[in-house]
Design a protein around this motif. Structure first.
Motif, mmCIF file in Angstrom:
data_model
loop_
_atom_site.group_PDB
_atom_site.id
_atom_site.type_symbol
_atom_site.label_atom_id
_atom_site.label_comp_id
_atom_site.label_asym_id
_atom_site.label_seq_id
_atom_site.Cartn_x
_atom_site.Cartn_y
_atom_site.Cartn_z
ATOM 1 N N TYR A 222 -53.545 -67.509 -58.371
ATOM 2 C CA TYR A 222 -53.726 -66.755 -59.606
ATOM 3 C C TYR A 222 -54.559 -67.535 -60.628
ATOM 4 N N ASP B 160 -52.988 -62.011 -66.019
ATOM 5 C CA ASP B 160 -53.314 -60.580 -66.083
ATOM 6 C C ASP B 160 -53.426 -60.064 -64.649
ATOM 7 N N GLY B 161 -52.380 -59.401 -64.186
ATOM 8 C CA GLY B 161 -52.361 -58.937 -62.806
ATOM 9 C C GLY B 161 -53.296 -57.783 -62.522
ATOM 10 N N ASP B 162 -53.907 -57.216 -63.567
ATOM 11 C CA ASP B 162 -54.834 -56.104 -63.363
ATOM 12 C C ASP B 162 -56.277 -56.570 -63.165
ATOM 13 N N ASN C 113 -57.016 -61.296 -59.519
ATOM 14 C CA ASN C 113 -55.573 -61.465 -59.347
ATOM 15 C C ASN C 113 -54.926 -60.365 -58.505
ATOM 16 N N GLN C 114 -55.757 -59.518 -57.893
ATOM 17 C CA GLN C 114 -55.226 -58.435 -57.082
ATOM 18 C C GLN C 114 -54.646 -58.932 -55.760
ATOM 19 N N HIS D 125 -45.717 -52.204 -64.315
ATOM 20 C CA HIS D 125 -44.876 -53.066 -63.492
ATOM 21 C C HIS D 125 -44.029 -53.958 -64.405
ATOM 22 N N LYS E 214 -48.238 -60.312 -65.675
ATOM 23 C CA LYS E 214 -48.147 -59.037 -66.375
ATOM 24 C C LYS E 214 -49.087 -58.032 -65.728
ATOM 25 N N LYS E 215 -48.538 -56.850 -65.458
ATOM 26 C CA LYS E 215 -49.318 -55.809 -64.789
ATOM 27 C C LYS E 215 -48.894 -54.459 -65.336
ATOM 28 N N ASP F 243 -42.635 -57.391 -65.803
ATOM 29 C CA ASP F 243 -43.175 -58.752 -65.871
ATOM 30 C C ASP F 243 -42.444 -59.626 -64.855
#
Length: 212
Positions: free
Chosen positions: A115, A145-147, A151-152, A69, A65-66, A71
């Protein structure tokens, strides 16, 4: 009792090993069928199994999730010698001795995709292929949590001999993307494809409700 009525349930009689390797063994399982007739079944079993009550492995279902963006489902692609082809799968791995289910899922996710995530749901013990062997697993839904900074730019840390490609597939396009991969000769893991079908059916039901 009616003539065709089943007299009893199937019962286990004995198990005998045929051959054994480092990770798996082949054996025969003798049992009696509902009519009382003795039958023999060939089976493959893991030598690493800790107990009949605990799973052999975990299968992570990671949802990325970002903000701003779509999912995505995080999948892995790797070559599988038994099928002589590349396969698309969920991240998964064997449970280490005394390892907690959640920790195993988080470890496998980090190793195979890079991740970090939070466990959201844990399934009961499920069979992976009951007609072939006794391998079991728990399905673990993990939210990523892609933010978060970690996880970048995730970097996988696969074990020696593992060569893994990470795929982030938008959930809305999952079934079509899997069909596209399959058309190129890639094998789709049945758990992944079943998940994609379920998502598609859910979308259809929601559209139907909106139109009713």
């Amino acid at each position: 009792m009616e003539k065709n009525e089943i007299a009893q349930q199937c019962k286990f009689v004995k198990e005998e090993d045929i051959s054994c390797g480092k990770w798996i063994k082949m054996c025969t399982v003798t049992y009696t069928d509902p009519c009382g007739k003795e039958r023999v079944w060939e089976a493959v079993k893991r030598t690493t199994k800790v107990s009949v009550d605990s799973p052999d492995a975990v299968v992570a279902i990671p949802i990325l999730k970002k903000v701003l963006h779509f999912d995505c489902v995080v999948l892995i692609k790797q070559y599988r010698p038994p099928v002589k082809a590349y396969c698309i799968e969920f991240p998964a791995g064997l449970l280490d001795p005394n390892e907690e289910i959640e920790k195993c899922a988080e470890r496998e996710l980090l190793e195979e995709t890079g991740y970090t995530g939070i466990v959201k749901h844990i399934s009961p013990v499920t069979s992976l292929d009951a007609g072939l062997g006794n391998t079991t697993a728990k399905l673990i839904t993990v939210e990523i949590d892609g933010d978060l900074p970690e996880n970048q730019n995730p970097k996988a840390r696969p074990d020696d001999g593992e060569f893994i490609e990470v795929l982030n597939v938008p959930m809305d396009d999952l079934l079509q993307k899997l069909n596209d991969y399959a058309a190129t000769g890639v094998v789709i893991d049945s758990r992944v494809y079943t998940y994609a079908i379920s998502l598609e059916q859910t979308k259809e039901m929601m559209r139907a409700q909106c139109n009713s």
